[in-house]
Design a protein around this motif. Sequence first.
Motif, PDB file in Angstrom:
ATOM      1  N   SER B  28      46.769   7.337  45.129  1.00  0.00           N
ATOM      2  CA  SER B  28      46.689   7.316  46.587  1.00  0.00           C
ATOM      3  C   SER B  28      47.904   8.014  47.184  1.00  0.00           C
ATOM      4  CB  SER B  28      46.646   5.868  47.077  1.00  0.00           C
ATOM      5  OG  SER B  28      47.920   5.293  46.866  1.00  0.00           O
ATOM      6  N   ALA B  29      47.830   8.344  48.444  1.00  0.00           N
ATOM      7  CA  ALA B  29      48.935   9.001  49.130  1.00  0.00           C
ATOM      8  C   ALA B  29      50.165   8.115  49.134  1.00  0.00           C
ATOM      9  CB  ALA B  29      48.540   9.356  50.554  1.00  0.00           C
ATOM     10  N   ALA B  30      49.940   6.808  49.199  1.00  0.00           N
ATOM     11  CA  ALA B  30      51.074   5.891  49.190  1.00  0.00           C
ATOM     12  C   ALA B  30      51.822   5.958  47.866  1.00  0.00           C
ATOM     13  CB  ALA B  30      50.601   4.467  49.461  1.00  0.00           C
ATOM     14  N   ASP B  31      51.126   6.382  46.823  1.00  0.00           N
ATOM     15  CA  ASP B  31      51.775   6.504  45.523  1.00  0.00           C
ATOM     16  C   ASP B  31      52.413   7.867  45.321  1.00  0.00           C
ATOM     17  OD1 ASP B  31      51.267   3.973  44.711  1.00  0.00           O
ATOM     18  OD2 ASP B  31      49.328   4.475  43.807  1.00  0.00           O
ATOM     19  N   THR B  32      52.389   8.707  46.346  1.00  0.00           N
ATOM     20  CA  THR B  32      52.978  10.037  46.221  1.00  0.00           C
ATOM     21  C   THR B  32      54.482   9.940  46.430  1.00  0.00           C
ATOM     22  OG1 THR B  32      50.979  10.988  47.103  1.00  0.00           O
ATOM     23  CG2 THR B  32      52.934  12.388  47.086  1.00  0.00           C
ATOM     24  N   CYS B  33      55.192  10.484  45.485  1.00  0.00           N
ATOM     25  CA  CYS B  33      56.644  10.448  45.621  1.00  0.00           C
ATOM     26  C   CYS B  33      57.125  11.763  46.224  1.00  0.00           C
ATOM     27  CB  CYS B  33      57.264  10.224  44.256  1.00  0.00           C
ATOM     28  SG  CYS B  33      59.046  10.187  44.295  1.00  0.00           S
TER      29      CYS B  33
END
Lengths: 521, 281
Positions: B28-33
């Motif tokens: 998910s985008a939230a998991d994008t660093c």
Amino acid sequence: MKIPGHTAVGMPGKRRTREGPLAWLAAASVALSLIMLGALLVLLSVKGLSNFWPATVHQLTLKGGETVIGVPLETRELPSRQGLERRYLTANRDDGGGIWRWLANDQITEDTTPEDLVVLERRHWGTFFGRLVALQSGDQRLTGPDAWTVLESRLKEINALRDERRRLTHDEILPLIRSMEDQDGHRSEDRRLADLQRRASELQQRMQGDLVVLENGQGRRQEQALAEILEAWRPNAMAWHEKLGHWVRELWQFLSQGPRDANTAGGVWPAIFGTILMVLLMSILVTPFGVLAAVYLNEVAHQGRLTRLVRIGVRNLAGVPSIVYGVFGLGVFVYGIGGSIDRWFFESTLPSPTFGTGGLLWASLTLALLTLPVVIVATEEGLSRIPLHQREGALALGATRFETLTRVVLPMATPAMLTGLILAVARAAGEVAPLMLVGVAKLAPQVPLDGEFPFLHLERKFMHLGYHIYDAAFHSSDVQAAMPLVYATALLLVTVILVLNLTAIFMRHYLRKRHGAPVRR
Amino acid sequence: MSIDGELPKRQLAQARLGNRRGAVMEFSAADTCLDIQGLTLAYGGKTALKDLTLRIPRHRVTAFIGPSGCGKSTLLRALNRLHDLNEDVSRHGQIHLDGHDIHDPRVAVAELRRRVGMVFQAPNPFPMSIYDNVAFGLRLQGGLSKRRIDDVVEWALKSAALWDEVKGRLRASAWSLSGGQQQRLVIARTLAVEPEVLLLDEPASALDPISTLKIEELIRTLKPHLTLVLVTHNMQQAARVSDYTAFLHNGELVEYGPTDTLFTHPRLRRTENYITGRMVG
Ligand SMILES: Nc1ncnc2c1ncn2[C@@H]1O[C@H](COP(=O)(O)OP(=O)(O)OP(=O)(O)O)[C@@H](O)[C@H]1O
Ligand SMILES: [Mg+2]
């Protein structure tokens, strides 16, 4: 697998022979350089150090019946090519001028070394060779062996008195006079000064009074005040260990005392001190400037054409003759800056200059300027040799450029900076020409560092070993008499430079070890 | 999965990632660093990266593979702005770290580099003691007690699996260590400042197989705590340790996807050729 032209095991013999001539040539030039260097050091050591050895004094009887007392030196062929002649040091300058004499070998009928021959080191007129006839102390007149024993003990006393008197003059009377001059008119210290001066003349009184009666080779007698004599010895009566002791003592006096007799005798302590102090000051001045300039050129400045131009300029400055720097120092530092300082801060003492004349500070600054390019170039070389990945390693840990510079780059470049400093010291310590313009003195018995506020007297003139050599070799009344001193001083100058360099090299070694870099060289 | 055009890209529940060919990643985008968008980079006139767009997931290992000179190191160095030092480098496009533009003028570069640590191809310990190397980054931050630094140094060396080998000689020069030990020391040094991202540029290329295995193990143990980006020439290594793999060629992103998929079913001919060794250099 076999590669054509190569043997499988061991080094192919062919290759070695091809390297042969070049390797031999290189080895030969190294050997030649070492031999020349060794010869230089041996010459300086032998000529310089033998001067202090108590040489055997000979008494010669000549064909005409004349007696000559002297120390044999070198031999040469007679102009007529019939036999040899030898030079003798006959000393006794007050005995008709010369202190040397050439004597043909066949002129001499008798050559003995009597034990009662004395050598006297005098405050004036140099050395005396002859015999001690009597010692007159007050009403007492001593002759024979007693005279010699008493002479030796009296000399010790007189030397102690002389030291005390010198101390009194330099450490108490002169500073007092200077401080009284500063508070002009204020004469509350008059009593103290008179008191000190009375003590000094009292010491002087106690030194005087004794007389020695001497006899030279021809048997002519003369009287001499004992206070004029600095040292007396009888070389022919000395055992070798006494001679060695004498040699060490003489050497020590050479190193620890000031010059006498217009720099043709005595020691060189003020010159040693002046040289070292000047070089240290120079190092303190040149290092920060040189390092900062190198850091700017290598780390800060945009690496464009202008920077490259500046870099070329700096490199070329290293080749400017040193006397040019002397002229610059005289014009800018001495007359320009020094003159202004005098007008602003020392107006009361004008027209006699304080900083407006050559002095320690200006000499150190001039030499710092002279050696600046060396330090810049060496430091820049060191900075540019530091691998990019070391800098990036620091940056990647969150160091700023400045932190990278101070914590990684500069520590790693310290050995290079010290290499620059070593080169600078080597150049500065041997430089004489610019110093003659900006502050060296023929005679400045007071070293520029003493117990008097502000302790380090930057405006004072100072003595320098290099200039001392020049002065003794070219400006003394008897150059030949001064030659041993010239050799000894030259040896000393080389030693001082060596010691200064070794200090820097050890520092570099220590830093390399501390920063973990492999120690090279 | 649908793409909602009204939401900012990085907030999408599921994202279309990587190349324009539409590879779909399962994070998910939230998991994008790290979010790289349209990154183009040139050395002088020479383009090294061409319009790269990819997302790097948090707390995963992402591998960059590709022939020599394809721009892997260049991309890695762009992520912590190491290119800033080189005046010849020009850049277009954005990089976001946790949603913040790293090129924002308000960003302190030094702090960014602390958060995005980097380990270089050749071990580069400083010429100081082992202890001082690890403490270097900590001391930059200042204000830490001696005791605290001691603790962190020990923790970092343990995390880098080096503690047992050096605990008796922390004051020895770092240059006295072996190449493999030096590389782990450099990793420990980087870990000591607690980065969020660790960039590894061929960290094992100069090492023997055993040291290489140690580094790989280390990467695996660090994964739960860090986002790791690994550049490697070793296909087996990429397959062994990475979760996602990006294949670069001539400065372009050719294919990006989960490592298993990319290695077993590469979608493109070029990728397959490179992985199987038919395309060299
Ligand atoms: N400092 C630089 N100045 C100019 N060009 C550079 C610089 N660094 C890299 N390049 C060029 O950019 C391109 C990409 O280089 P990069 O180092 O990123 O390749 P790489 O994928 O890491 O290769 P390798 O696997 O060999 O390390 C190459 O063509 C290289 O020549
Ligand atoms: Mg690379």
